[in-house]
Design a protein around this motif. Sequence first.
Motif, PDB file in Angstrom:
ATOM      1  N   ASN A  79       5.188  -6.048   8.425  1.00  0.00           N
ATOM      2  CA  ASN A  79       4.051  -5.218   7.894  1.00  0.00           C
ATOM      3  C   ASN A  79       3.597  -7.146   6.893  1.00  0.00           C
ATOM      4  O   ASN A  79       2.086  -6.979   7.221  1.00  0.00           O
ATOM      5  CB  ASN A  79       4.927  -5.086   6.800  1.00  0.00           C
ATOM      6  N   TYR A  80       4.105  -7.632   6.458  1.00  0.00           N
ATOM      7  CA  TYR A  80       3.818  -9.150   6.132  1.00  0.00           C
ATOM      8  C   TYR A  80       4.555 -10.049   7.106  1.00  0.00           C
ATOM      9  O   TYR A  80       6.021  -9.755   7.518  1.00  0.00           O
ATOM     10  CB  TYR A  80       4.054  -9.519   4.628  1.00  0.00           C
ATOM     11  N   ASN A  81       4.508 -11.168   6.707  1.00  0.00           N
ATOM     12  CA  ASN A  81       5.613 -12.313   7.388  1.00  0.00           C
ATOM     13  C   ASN A  81       5.535 -12.636   5.514  1.00  0.00           C
ATOM     14  O   ASN A  81       4.969 -13.664   4.733  1.00  0.00           O
ATOM     15  CB  ASN A  81       5.416 -13.730   8.135  1.00  0.00           C
ATOM     16  N   ILE A 113      -7.813  -7.499   4.725  1.00  0.00           N
ATOM     17  CA  ILE A 113      -7.830  -8.127   3.662  1.00  0.00           C
ATOM     18  C   ILE A 113      -8.533  -8.100   2.776  1.00  0.00           C
ATOM     19  O   ILE A 113      -9.330  -7.301   3.090  1.00  0.00           O
ATOM     20  CB  ILE A 113      -7.994  -9.573   4.354  1.00  0.00           C
ATOM     21  N   ASP A 114      -8.550  -8.731   1.708  1.00  0.00           N
ATOM     22  CA  ASP A 114      -9.185  -8.486   0.238  1.00  0.00           C
ATOM     23  C   ASP A 114     -10.655  -8.648   0.482  1.00  0.00           C
ATOM     24  O   ASP A 114     -11.105  -9.811   1.155  1.00  0.00           O
ATOM     25  CB  ASP A 114      -8.182  -8.276  -0.980  1.00  0.00           C
ATOM     26  N   THR A 115     -11.624  -8.663  -0.847  1.00  0.00           N
ATOM     27  CA  THR A 115     -12.879  -8.633  -0.833  1.00  0.00           C
ATOM     28  C   THR A 115     -13.029 -10.377  -0.897  1.00  0.00           C
ATOM     29  O   THR A 115     -13.585 -10.924  -0.029  1.00  0.00           O
ATOM     30  CB  THR A 115     -13.785  -7.694  -1.244  1.00  0.00           C
ATOM     31  N   TYR A 139       0.358 -14.180  -3.985  1.00  0.00           N
ATOM     32  CA  TYR A 139      -0.450 -15.304  -2.584  1.00  0.00           C
ATOM     33  C   TYR A 139      -0.511 -14.797  -1.125  1.00  0.00           C
ATOM     34  O   TYR A 139       0.186 -13.560  -0.825  1.00  0.00           O
ATOM     35  CB  TYR A 139      -0.650 -16.318  -2.461  1.00  0.00           C
ATOM     36  N   TYR A 140      -2.158 -13.725  -0.404  1.00  0.00           N
ATOM     37  CA  TYR A 140      -1.603 -13.324   0.971  1.00  0.00           C
ATOM     38  C   TYR A 140      -3.087 -14.816   1.742  1.00  0.00           C
ATOM     39  O   TYR A 140      -3.463 -15.191   1.425  1.00  0.00           O
ATOM     40  CB  TYR A 140      -2.634 -12.371   0.550  1.00  0.00           C
ATOM     41  N   GLY A 141      -2.220 -14.589   2.679  1.00  0.00           N
ATOM     42  CA  GLY A 141      -3.117 -15.634   4.030  1.00  0.00           C
ATOM     43  C   GLY A 141      -3.252 -14.926   5.372  1.00  0.00           C
ATOM     44  O   GLY A 141      -2.297 -14.543   5.617  1.00  0.00           O
ATOM     45  N   LEU A 175      -6.591 -19.019   8.174  1.00  0.00           N
ATOM     46  CA  LEU A 175      -8.640 -18.934   8.517  1.00  0.00           C
ATOM     47  C   LEU A 175      -9.064 -18.405   6.496  1.00  0.00           C
ATOM     48  O   LEU A 175     -10.191 -18.996   6.582  1.00  0.00           O
ATOM     49  CB  LEU A 175      -8.362 -17.582   9.523  1.00  0.00           C
ATOM     50  N   GLU A 176      -7.988 -18.106   6.379  1.00  0.00           N
ATOM     51  CA  GLU A 176      -8.619 -17.215   4.285  1.00  0.00           C
ATOM     52  C   GLU A 176      -7.020 -17.184   4.118  1.00  0.00           C
ATOM     53  O   GLU A 176      -6.070 -16.795   4.349  1.00  0.00           O
ATOM     54  CB  GLU A 176      -9.558 -16.723   4.592  1.00  0.00           C
ATOM     55  N   HIS A 177      -6.829 -17.744   2.152  1.00  0.00           N
ATOM     56  CA  HIS A 177      -5.702 -16.956   1.555  1.00  0.00           C
ATOM     57  C   HIS A 177      -6.737 -16.493   0.765  1.00  0.00           C
ATOM     58  O   HIS A 177      -8.240 -16.791  -0.229  1.00  0.00           O
ATOM     59  CB  HIS A 177      -5.258 -18.002   1.096  1.00  0.00           C
ATOM     60  N   VAL A 199      -1.031 -10.302  11.054  1.00  0.00           N
ATOM     61  CA  VAL A 199       0.515 -10.006  10.082  1.00  0.00           C
ATOM     62  C   VAL A 199      -0.129 -11.530   9.526  1.00  0.00           C
ATOM     63  O   VAL A 199       0.247 -12.660   8.997  1.00  0.00           O
ATOM     64  CB  VAL A 199       1.713 -10.365  11.223  1.00  0.00           C
ATOM     65  N   SER A 200       0.022 -11.182   8.502  1.00  0.00           N
ATOM     66  CA  SER A 200      -0.484 -12.039   6.754  1.00  0.00           C
ATOM     67  C   SER A 200       1.207 -12.446   6.695  1.00  0.00           C
ATOM     68  O   SER A 200       1.816 -11.677   6.381  1.00  0.00           O
ATOM     69  CB  SER A 200      -1.364 -11.333   5.791  1.00  0.00           C
ATOM     70  N   LYS A 201       0.722 -13.651   5.422  1.00  0.00           N
ATOM     71  CA  LYS A 201       1.584 -13.916   4.497  1.00  0.00           C
ATOM     72  C   LYS A 201       1.870 -14.001   3.438  1.00  0.00           C
ATOM     73  O   LYS A 201       0.314 -13.733   3.143  1.00  0.00           O
ATOM     74  CB  LYS A 201       1.411 -15.844   5.555  1.00  0.00           C
ATOM     75  N   THR A 255       3.399 -13.663  -0.736  1.00  0.00           N
ATOM     76  CA  THR A 255       4.473 -14.403  -1.724  1.00  0.00           C
ATOM     77  C   THR A 255       4.981 -12.991  -2.066  1.00  0.00           C
ATOM     78  O   THR A 255       6.281 -13.480  -2.513  1.00  0.00           O
ATOM     79  CB  THR A 255       4.434 -15.355  -2.520  1.00  0.00           C
ATOM     80  N   ARG A 256       4.529 -11.751  -2.002  1.00  0.00           N
ATOM     81  CA  ARG A 256       5.348 -10.477  -2.525  1.00  0.00           C
ATOM     82  C   ARG A 256       6.542 -10.473  -2.159  1.00  0.00           C
ATOM     83  O   ARG A 256       6.340 -10.775  -1.424  1.00  0.00           O
ATOM     84  CB  ARG A 256       3.582  -9.696  -2.754  1.00  0.00           C
ATOM     85  N   SER A 257       7.238  -9.643  -2.820  1.00  0.00           N
ATOM     86  CA  SER A 257       8.462  -9.059  -2.463  1.00  0.00           C
ATOM     87  C   SER A 257       8.687  -7.773  -1.611  1.00  0.00           C
ATOM     88  O   SER A 257       7.716  -7.207  -1.641  1.00  0.00           O
ATOM     89  CB  SER A 257       9.476  -8.932  -3.567  1.00  0.00           C
TER      90      SER A 257
HETATM   91  P1  5GP Z   1      -0.404  -4.329  -0.704  1.00  0.00           P
HETATM   92  O1  5GP Z   1       0.452  -5.331  -1.484  1.00  0.00           O
HETATM   93  O2  5GP Z   1      -0.422  -3.708  -1.655  1.00  0.00           O
HETATM   94  O3  5GP Z   1       0.257  -4.769   0.959  1.00  0.00           O
HETATM   95  O4  5GP Z   1      -2.122  -5.523  -0.712  1.00  0.00           O
HETATM   96  C1  5GP Z   1      -2.607  -5.821  -1.693  1.00  0.00           C
HETATM   97  C2  5GP Z   1      -3.893  -6.373  -1.126  1.00  0.00           C
HETATM   98  O5  5GP Z   1      -3.572  -7.968  -0.346  1.00  0.00           O
HETATM   99  C3  5GP Z   1      -4.563  -5.397  -0.455  1.00  0.00           C
HETATM  100  O6  5GP Z   1      -6.277  -5.481  -0.256  1.00  0.00           O
HETATM  101  C4  5GP Z   1      -4.394  -5.965   1.013  1.00  0.00           C
HETATM  102  O7  5GP Z   1      -5.875  -5.911   1.513  1.00  0.00           O
HETATM  103  C5  5GP Z   1      -5.066  -7.347   1.048  1.00  0.00           C
HETATM  104  N1  5GP Z   1      -4.590  -8.651   1.685  1.00  0.00           N
HETATM  105  C6  5GP Z   1      -3.142  -8.568   2.506  1.00  0.00           C
HETATM  106  N2  5GP Z   1      -3.516  -9.868   3.632  1.00  0.00           N
HETATM  107  C7  5GP Z   1      -3.900 -10.025   2.708  1.00  0.00           C
HETATM  108  C8  5GP Z   1      -4.479 -11.299   3.264  1.00  0.00           C
HETATM  109  O8  5GP Z   1      -3.768 -12.681   4.491  1.00  0.00           O
HETATM  110  N3  5GP Z   1      -6.023 -11.796   3.437  1.00  0.00           N
HETATM  111  C9  5GP Z   1      -6.250 -11.319   2.303  1.00  0.00           C
HETATM  112  N4  5GP Z   1      -7.383 -12.391   1.499  1.00  0.00           N
HETATM  113  N5  5GP Z   1      -5.836 -10.187   1.016  1.00  0.00           N
HETATM  114  C10 5GP Z   1      -4.542  -9.352   2.202  1.00  0.00           C
END
Ligand code: 5GP
Length: 205
Positions: A52-54, A102-104, A80-82, A71-73, A36-38, A40-42
Amino acid sequence: MAGKGMLIIISGPSGAGKGTVCRALLEQDDKLVLSVSKTTRSPRAGEQDGVNYNFVSKEVFLKAVADGDFLEHACVYGEYYGTPRSSLEQMLAFGNDVILEIDTQGALKVKNSGVNCVFIFLLPPSADELFRRITRRGTESVESLRRRMASARGELSMASMYDYVVVNDCVDEARDSIAAVIRAERCRVHRNMDLIEAIIEEAKE
Ligand code: 5GP
């Protein structure tokens, strides 16, 4: 990133169906868990904090970056996603195989860090279908849709750095292809050295 489990990275453009395919995979494999990623999006309608997220503020996120908690962000579509390091380590130590959706940019960072992972890229069957899926979700503003289509092109251009490509035309087939990859990866010799050595040891007695 030490542990008994395996890390599986699943990327693909928005609209490739990562969420749906990952849920289908988790339903049929008890050993698999999702990181479960963190972010900043709503939250979108129906999304739950901690599931789904924190969902965190930008301040909290940037503090976690400064503390080395990820590990990555990456910054995706202006948010932001991490991937939190500590929960990941716990899951791997417990013997779970962990999916990072996660994204590319994030995947590239993990790859360059030398962490051993299986990299899977989920492809839509066509660009037309990708556009249909992105607009059908109905949760995005026009600006966000435009950004997601533009960023999809960038994401697609990164597919060649992955180990496997799976087309998501039909969810069940995409799930089965990824499950087959995971099954084969679990059989890799380097993941089974403990077992091999234990049997050699037993055979000595
Ligand atoms: P969404 O806003 O649609 O949930 O996610 C947007 C993009 O962020 C997607 O490509 C998703 O795979 C990516 N994403 C979600 N969590 C993470 C994360 O922890 N790290 C990175 N690098 N990308 C993430």
